[in-house]
Motif scaffolding. Structure first.
Motif, PDB file in Angstrom:
ATOM      1  N   GLY A   1      -0.455  19.575  -1.646  1.00 24.26           N
ATOM      2  CA  GLY A   1      -0.410  20.120  -0.293  1.00 24.26           C
ATOM      3  C   GLY A   1      -1.578  20.975   0.166  1.00 24.26           C
ATOM      4  O   GLY A   1      -2.028  20.835   1.302  1.00 24.26           O
ATOM      5  N   PRO A   2      -2.111  21.887  -0.665  1.00 29.00           N
ATOM      6  CA  PRO A   2      -3.170  22.764  -0.191  1.00 29.00           C
ATOM      7  C   PRO A   2      -4.515  22.077   0.053  1.00 29.00           C
ATOM      8  O   PRO A   2      -5.418  22.669   0.627  1.00 29.00           O
ATOM      9  N   PHE A   3      -4.655  20.855  -0.376  1.00 30.76           N
ATOM     10  CA  PHE A   3      -5.936  20.173  -0.275  1.00 30.76           C
ATOM     11  C   PHE A   3      -6.086  19.454   1.063  1.00 30.76           C
ATOM     12  O   PHE A   3      -5.117  19.019   1.658  1.00 30.76           O
ATOM     13  N   GLU A   4      -7.337  19.320   1.496  1.00 29.85           N
ATOM     14  CA  GLU A   4      -7.620  18.587   2.728  1.00 29.85           C
ATOM     15  C   GLU A   4      -7.262  17.114   2.530  1.00 29.85           C
ATOM     16  O   GLU A   4      -7.268  16.599   1.416  1.00 29.85           O
ATOM     17  N   GLU A   5      -7.012  16.443   3.634  1.00 29.99           N
ATOM     18  CA  GLU A   5      -6.582  15.043   3.586  1.00 29.99           C
ATOM     19  C   GLU A   5      -7.567  14.164   2.808  1.00 29.99           C
ATOM     20  O   GLU A   5      -7.153  13.320   2.000  1.00 29.99           O
ATOM     21  N   GLU A   6      -8.849  14.356   3.025  1.00 29.40           N
ATOM     22  CA  GLU A   6      -9.853  13.543   2.331  1.00 29.40           C
ATOM     23  C   GLU A   6      -9.728  13.706   0.819  1.00 29.40           C
ATOM     24  O   GLU A   6      -9.787  12.728   0.063  1.00 29.40           O
ATOM     25  N   THR A   7      -9.532  14.923   0.357  1.00 28.23           N
ATOM     26  CA  THR A   7      -9.380  15.191  -1.069  1.00 28.23           C
ATOM     27  C   THR A   7      -8.078  14.618  -1.601  1.00 28.23           C
ATOM     28  O   THR A   7      -8.034  14.064  -2.705  1.00 28.23           O
ATOM     29  N   GLN A   8      -7.007  14.718  -0.811  1.00 25.12           N
ATOM     30  CA  GLN A   8      -5.730  14.136  -1.224  1.00 25.12           C
ATOM     31  C   GLN A   8      -5.873  12.632  -1.437  1.00 25.12           C
ATOM     32  O   GLN A   8      -5.394  12.094  -2.448  1.00 25.12           O
TER      33      GLN A   8
ATOM     34  N   LEU B   1       0.830  -1.203   0.000  1.00 30.37           N
ATOM     35  CA  LEU B   1       0.000   0.000   0.000  1.00 30.37           C
ATOM     36  C   LEU B   1       0.867   1.257   0.000  1.00 30.37           C
ATOM     37  O   LEU B   1       0.641   2.183  -0.789  1.00 30.37           O
ATOM     38  N   ALA B   2       1.869   1.297   0.865  1.00 24.92           N
ATOM     39  CA  ALA B   2       2.755   2.461   0.946  1.00 24.92           C
ATOM     40  C   ALA B   2       3.496   2.680  -0.372  1.00 24.92           C
ATOM     41  O   ALA B   2       3.642   3.820  -0.831  1.00 24.92           O
ATOM     42  N   THR B   3       3.938   1.602  -0.986  1.00 25.77           N
ATOM     43  CA  THR B   3       4.641   1.701  -2.266  1.00 25.77           C
ATOM     44  C   THR B   3       3.719   2.226  -3.363  1.00 25.77           C
ATOM     45  O   THR B   3       4.120   3.079  -4.165  1.00 25.77           O
ATOM     46  N   ALA B   4       2.490   1.738  -3.395  1.00 27.11           N
ATOM     47  CA  ALA B   4       1.518   2.198  -4.396  1.00 27.11           C
ATOM     48  C   ALA B   4       1.219   3.680  -4.212  1.00 27.11           C
ATOM     49  O   ALA B   4       1.202   4.446  -5.184  1.00 27.11           O
ATOM     50  N   PHE B   5       0.986   4.094  -2.968  1.00 30.17           N
ATOM     51  CA  PHE B   5       0.720   5.513  -2.697  1.00 30.17           C
ATOM     52  C   PHE B   5       1.923   6.358  -3.082  1.00 30.17           C
ATOM     53  O   PHE B   5       1.781   7.398  -3.730  1.00 30.17           O
ATOM     54  N   ALA B   6       3.122   5.919  -2.677  1.00 24.39           N
ATOM     55  CA  ALA B   6       4.335   6.684  -2.966  1.00 24.39           C
ATOM     56  C   ALA B   6       4.563   6.833  -4.470  1.00 24.39           C
ATOM     57  O   ALA B   6       5.029   7.876  -4.924  1.00 24.39           O
ATOM     58  N   SER B   7       4.207   5.819  -5.236  1.00 26.73           N
ATOM     59  CA  SER B   7       4.398   5.907  -6.681  1.00 26.73           C
ATOM     60  C   SER B   7       3.365   6.820  -7.339  1.00 26.73           C
ATOM     61  O   SER B   7       3.638   7.425  -8.373  1.00 26.73           O
ATOM     62  N   ALA B   8       2.190   6.960  -6.747  1.00 25.58           N
ATOM     63  CA  ALA B   8       1.132   7.792  -7.323  1.00 25.58           C
ATOM     64  C   ALA B   8       1.256   9.265  -6.948  1.00 25.58           C
ATOM     65  O   ALA B   8       0.839  10.142  -7.713  1.00 25.58           O
ATOM     66  N   ILE B   9       1.814   9.561  -5.794  1.00 22.97           N
ATOM     67  CA  ILE B   9       1.829  10.936  -5.296  1.00 22.97           C
ATOM     68  C   ILE B   9       2.545  11.913  -6.231  1.00 22.97           C
ATOM     69  O   ILE B   9       2.013  13.001  -6.479  1.00 22.97           O
ATOM     70  N   PRO B  10       3.717  11.603  -6.809  1.00 23.85           N
ATOM     71  CA  PRO B  10       4.338  12.584  -7.711  1.00 23.85           C
ATOM     72  C   PRO B  10       3.458  12.952  -8.903  1.00 23.85           C
ATOM     73  O   PRO B  10       3.405  14.122  -9.307  1.00 23.85           O
ATOM     74  N   ASP B  11       2.758  11.965  -9.464  1.00 23.86           N
ATOM     75  CA  ASP B  11       1.863  12.252 -10.589  1.00 23.86           C
ATOM     76  C   ASP B  11       0.701  13.135 -10.150  1.00 23.86           C
ATOM     77  O   ASP B  11       0.347  14.103 -10.834  1.00 23.86           O
TER      78      ASP B  11
ATOM     79  N   ILE C   1      -5.339  10.473  -4.908  1.00 19.11           N
ATOM     80  CA  ILE C   1      -4.382   9.358  -4.987  1.00 19.11           C
ATOM     81  C   ILE C   1      -5.097   8.075  -5.409  1.00 19.11           C
ATOM     82  O   ILE C   1      -4.604   7.334  -6.272  1.00 19.11           O
ATOM     83  N   LEU C   2      -6.264   7.817  -4.830  1.00 18.69           N
ATOM     84  CA  LEU C   2      -7.010   6.611  -5.209  1.00 18.69           C
ATOM     85  C   LEU C   2      -7.430   6.662  -6.672  1.00 18.69           C
ATOM     86  O   LEU C   2      -7.406   5.629  -7.365  1.00 18.69           O
ATOM     87  N   ASP C   3      -7.804   7.843  -7.166  1.00 22.51           N
ATOM     88  CA  ASP C   3      -8.132   7.979  -8.587  1.00 22.51           C
ATOM     89  C   ASP C   3      -6.919   7.633  -9.453  1.00 22.51           C
ATOM     90  O   ASP C   3      -7.055   6.981 -10.486  1.00 22.51           O
ATOM     91  N   ALA C   4      -5.737   8.060  -9.006  1.00 18.44           N
ATOM     92  CA  ALA C   4      -4.512   7.767  -9.757  1.00 18.44           C
ATOM     93  C   ALA C   4      -4.174   6.287  -9.728  1.00 18.44           C
ATOM     94  O   ALA C   4      -3.493   5.790 -10.629  1.00 18.44           O
ATOM     95  N   LEU C   5      -4.638   5.576  -8.712  1.00 17.18           N
ATOM     96  CA  LEU C   5      -4.371   4.141  -8.597  1.00 17.18           C
ATOM     97  C   LEU C   5      -5.411   3.287  -9.324  1.00 17.18           C
ATOM     98  O   LEU C   5      -5.337   2.057  -9.266  1.00 17.18           O
ATOM     99  N   GLU C   6      -6.358   3.926  -9.987  1.00 18.52           N
ATOM    100  CA  GLU C   6      -7.384   3.176 -10.711  1.00 18.52           C
ATOM    101  C   GLU C   6      -6.705   2.209 -11.679  1.00 18.52           C
ATOM    102  O   GLU C   6      -5.783   2.572 -12.391  1.00 18.52           O
ATOM    103  N   GLY C   7      -7.117   0.967 -11.659  1.00 17.62           N
ATOM    104  CA  GLY C   7      -6.517  -0.064 -12.495  1.00 17.62           C
ATOM    105  C   GLY C   7      -5.425  -0.854 -11.782  1.00 17.62           C
ATOM    106  O   GLY C   7      -5.056  -1.926 -12.236  1.00 17.62           O
TER     107      GLY C   7
END
Length: 67
Positions: A33-40, A8-18, A44-50
């Protein structure tokens, strides 16, 4: 076998730069950074789609009933 938390940490870490490079905010340059945690998390989950791990991640799950 990879530990689930490491995976999970690896997947999140790979998606965050994008996500960070395209997260648009009206007042600042693209940045997560400026977004609330829920939005962040949603971005990230949208970027992990697939990603196979994405099917197993749930959000807004209620606490287990305490006995």
């Amino acid at each position: 076998m990879t530990e689930p938390l490491i995976e999970l940490a690896t997947a999140f870490a790979s998606a965050i730069p994008d996500v960070d490079s395209v997260a648009e905010h009206e007042r600042w340059q693209p940045d997560i950074g400026p977004f609330e945690e829920e939005t962040q998390i949603e971005m990230i989950l949208d970027a992990l789609e697939g990603h196979p791990l994405r099917r197993t991640i749930e959000t807004e799950v209620p606490y287990l009933n305490k006995k």
